[in-house]
Design an enzyme around this catalytic site. Structure first.
Site, mmCIF file in Angstrom:
data_model
loop_
_atom_site.group_PDB
_atom_site.id
_atom_site.type_symbol
_atom_site.label_atom_id
_atom_site.label_comp_id
_atom_site.label_asym_id
_atom_site.label_seq_id
_atom_site.Cartn_x
_atom_site.Cartn_y
_atom_site.Cartn_z
ATOM 1 N N SER A 139 3.425 -4.825 8.507
ATOM 2 C CA SER A 139 2.527 -5.217 7.998
ATOM 3 C C SER A 139 1.999 -3.575 7.412
ATOM 4 O O SER A 139 1.465 -3.750 5.650
ATOM 5 C CB SER A 139 0.635 -5.416 8.885
ATOM 6 O OG SER A 139 0.757 -4.410 9.495
ATOM 7 N N LYS A 152 -4.751 0.023 10.131
ATOM 8 C CA LYS A 152 -4.400 -1.598 8.292
ATOM 9 C C LYS A 152 -5.033 -0.234 7.331
ATOM 10 O O LYS A 152 -5.532 0.709 8.139
ATOM 11 C CB LYS A 152 -5.365 -2.271 8.706
ATOM 12 C CG LYS A 152 -4.885 -3.503 9.669
ATOM 13 C CD LYS A 152 -3.888 -4.443 8.962
ATOM 14 C CE LYS A 152 -2.952 -4.909 9.615
ATOM 15 N NZ LYS A 152 -1.981 -4.942 10.873
#
Length: 206
Positions: free
Chosen positions: A126, A164
């Site tokens: 990701s 993230k």
């Protein structure tokens, strides 16, 4: 790490310093029989116990792991810091609780910023290409980051740590993957999340 070799180094250093097995057990917060089992090789010393032994014996962790006296070896003269690598997060425990620590990596003290430093292993793609899958990411513990910075964030009821990029727009906070194949998430009542650290650097462990 050869646990028996480490145990023999601990035994030798303790003897040189006049620290009996019973006294070492007391300082380590364990019992004499456990120390005896370490010395005999009947019980393995775990990685998360090495920094404590080093502190109690007043030696560097490198000396216990490799047998080098770092004060006398120029190539290893830099003071090393044991950085905990977190595994699954134990619900309700402080982030750096023993239960959350999977292993340690060692870095020169002068290469690290101030503050509490920990590490996470990136799992999945990701954050590629910024952070490859499997990379060990160094982080500084802090509850906030600047807009656009990569952070370690607790999600799933504070039981899972994810990496993230944090975006702040119009009063909202978004967790954004660098890989466009993954969707971004907005922090909300339906998706609670908590920032626990700012990404400093990463490295690949072979």
């Amino acid at each position: 790490m050869n646990s028996l070799e480490v145990a023999k180094r601990i035994e030798k250093i303790a003897e040189e310093k006049g620290i009996s097995g019973a006294e070492l057990a007391r300082r380590m917060g364990t019992d004499r029989s456990t120390i005896t089992r370490y010395y005999k090789g009947d019980r393995k010393i775990s990685m998360d116990e090495i920094p404590k032994f080093a502190e109690v014996l007043e030696v560097d962790v490198i000396e216990l792991l490799l047998g080098y006296d770092v004060k006398n070896v120029s190539l290893l003269s830099e003071r090393k810091i044991a950085i905990p690598v977190l595994g699954p997060i134990a619900c309700g425990d402080p982030i750096l609780a023993k239960e959350n620590i999977e292993s340690y990596i060692y870095k020169p003290a002068d290469s690290l910023p101030s503050g509490d430093i920990f590490a996470l292993q990136a799992k999945g793609d990701s954050m590629e290409p910024s952070i490859p899958n499997g990379a060990i990411v160094l982080l500084r513990a802090q509850p906030e980051v600047e807009n656009g910075e990569i952070a370690a964030v607790l999600v799933n009821g504070d039981e899972e740590a994810t990496l993230k990029r944090v975006r702040k727009e119009n009063g909202f906070i978004w967790l954004v993957p660098d890989n466009p194949k993954h969707e971004l998430k907005q922090i909300s009542e339906d998706y609670p999340a908590r920032i626990i650290g700012k990404a400093i650097s990463y490295e690949m462990i072979l």
